[in-house]
Design a protein around this motif. Structure first.
Motif, PDB file in Angstrom:
ATOM      1  N   UNK A  65       0.825  -1.214   0.000  1.00  0.00           N
ATOM      2  CA  UNK A  65       0.000   0.000   0.000  1.00  0.00           C
ATOM      3  C   UNK A  65       0.856   1.260   0.000  1.00  0.00           C
ATOM      4  N   UNK A  66       2.075   1.155   0.531  1.00  0.00           N
ATOM      5  CA  UNK A  66       2.985   2.306   0.596  1.00  0.00           C
ATOM      6  C   UNK A  66       4.028   2.295  -0.523  1.00  0.00           C
ATOM      7  N   UNK A 166      -1.494   8.569   5.268  1.00  0.00           N
ATOM      8  CA  UNK A 166      -1.081   7.928   6.521  1.00  0.00           C
ATOM      9  C   UNK A 166      -1.781   8.569   7.704  1.00  0.00           C
ATOM     10  N   UNK A 167      -2.410   9.726   7.467  1.00  0.00           N
ATOM     11  CA  UNK A 167      -3.128  10.440   8.513  1.00  0.00           C
ATOM     12  C   UNK A 167      -3.069  11.930   8.243  1.00  0.00           C
ATOM     13  N   UNK A 168      -3.894  12.686   8.924  1.00  0.00           N
ATOM     14  CA  UNK A 168      -3.861  14.139   8.780  1.00  0.00           C
ATOM     15  C   UNK A 168      -2.551  14.683   9.326  1.00  0.00           C
ATOM     16  N   UNK A 205      -5.310   4.123   4.312  1.00  0.00           N
ATOM     17  CA  UNK A 205      -6.417   4.843   4.914  1.00  0.00           C
ATOM     18  C   UNK A 205      -6.077   4.993   6.384  1.00  0.00           C
ATOM     19  N   UNK A 206      -5.531   6.132   6.763  1.00  0.00           N
ATOM     20  CA  UNK A 206      -5.026   6.290   8.119  1.00  0.00           C
ATOM     21  C   UNK A 206      -5.820   7.256   8.971  1.00  0.00           C
ATOM     22  N   UNK A 207      -6.384   6.769  10.069  1.00  0.00           N
ATOM     23  CA  UNK A 207      -6.955   7.572  11.146  1.00  0.00           C
ATOM     24  C   UNK A 207      -8.084   8.489  10.654  1.00  0.00           C
TER      25      UNK A 207
END
Length: 322
Positions: A65-66, A166-168, A205-207
């Motif tokens: 995914x990365x 990975x997240x905001x 899809x992070x956090x």
């Protein structure tokens, strides 16, 4: 040039040998016919690739995914959409390049579907990754997304989101400008949309940074994408005080598309080309376009209240033991 993950090293050696043979065959002074050997090695490589990707662990799927060559927002725009008209700014602070959006046409076999397209962009080289802040949205990015959702509601356009973050962004300046409030408002805007919404987890899809663009009535997920409340490394650092336990954390957290479909967190898993979307971005994008078109067809014509109720019910049902 392909970039290989650790678990792909045996495959890397085979493909290196194939490349060497092809280069040798291209030399004018070489008269030996090596087509049979190349064909044999290609079949062996394909078999090895199928074997590797048939039994990926959650941590290995996280690495896929990365993958640095995995297609991002701009790639999906190029191969699955047309007439993209980007819209910028939150009309309050500025324009966040980590979250992009605008009017677009989803390419389908029967002409296309006009949509409002919003998503995270990570970039594909050092310069573009810095410009897009590695896909980590800031408050102005989420407020831009809210503005575009409201615009979609006004014009009766379905909303499609491509989630890959990975997240905001956790920086001080983001907190000063109201990061938590912006994420909460974006989630609220998704839930209150009067038009159909389909969210697609295409990479990470992070956090809350992901949920803010994924609170839709239909949530799709690419076969080798991951979706979780925290990264495996972050989870491992909290539970075991070391990021080295990330593989164990990924296993326990159920981050894969297959696990999340089984748990009812996502509605549909979109198949990727053999070896991951990075090996054939065009095929991956077209596969996703067909899946999105199918979901939008099923949602077409539903009244706003039905859509809102459907969204609320799907999230309330997550984790239910009934």
């Amino acid at each position: 040039m392909n970039s290989y993950l650790d678990f792909e090293k045996p495959l890397a050696e085979l493909e290196r040998r194939i490349a060497e043979l092809r280069a040798a065959a291209d030399q004018e002074d070489v008269e030996v016919d090596i087509d049979a050997e190349v064909d044999r090695l290609e079949k062996k490589a394909q078999g090895q690739l199928a074997t590797i990707y048939k039994s990926l662990s959650p941590w290995q799927k996280t690495q896929v995914a990365r993958h640095p060559q995995r297609p991002h927002f701009s790639d999906y725009v190029a191969h699955a959409f047309s007439d993209f008209m980007p819209l910028g700014g939150d009309r309050a602070f500025g324009d966040d390049q980590a979250i992009l959006g605008g009017f677009a046409t989803l390419d389908t076999d029967d002409g296309g579907i006009k949509v409002m397209l919003i998503g995270h962009e990570k970039g594909n080289d050092t310069q573009s990754r810095l410009r897009h802040n590695f896909g980590m949205g800031k408050p102005e990015g989420y407020r831009k997304a809210i503005r575009l959702m409201e615009l979609a509601g006004r014009f009766g356009l379905p909303v499609v989101t491509l989630v890959d973050t990975s997240g905001a962004f956790p920086g001080v300046e983001a907190e000063e400008r109201g990061q938590a409030e912006a994420i909460a408002r974006a989630t609220e805007a998704c839930l209150n949309l009067p038009v159909p919404m389909v969210a697609c987890i295409v990479g990470e899809g992070g956090s809350g940074g992901a949920v803010a663009l994924a609170s839709a009535e239909r949530v799709l997920m690419m076969e080798h994408a991951v979706y979780s409340v925290i990264s495996p490394e972050g989870c491992a650092s909290i539970l075991w005080r070391t990021a080295e336990k990330a593989p164990e954390a990924a296993e326990a957290m159920k981050v894969t598309a297959q696990d999340l479909a089984r748990l009812g967190v996502v509605d549909r898993v979109v198949e990727e080309p053999l070896g991951g979307a990075h090996r054939n971005p065009v095929t991956a994008a077209r596969s996703l376009a067909r899946a999105i078109a199918g979901e939008l067809a099923g949602l077409a014509g539903k009244p706003a209240e039905t859509l809102r109720e459907q969204r609320a019910n799907r999230f309330i049902a997550i984790g239910s033991l009934a």
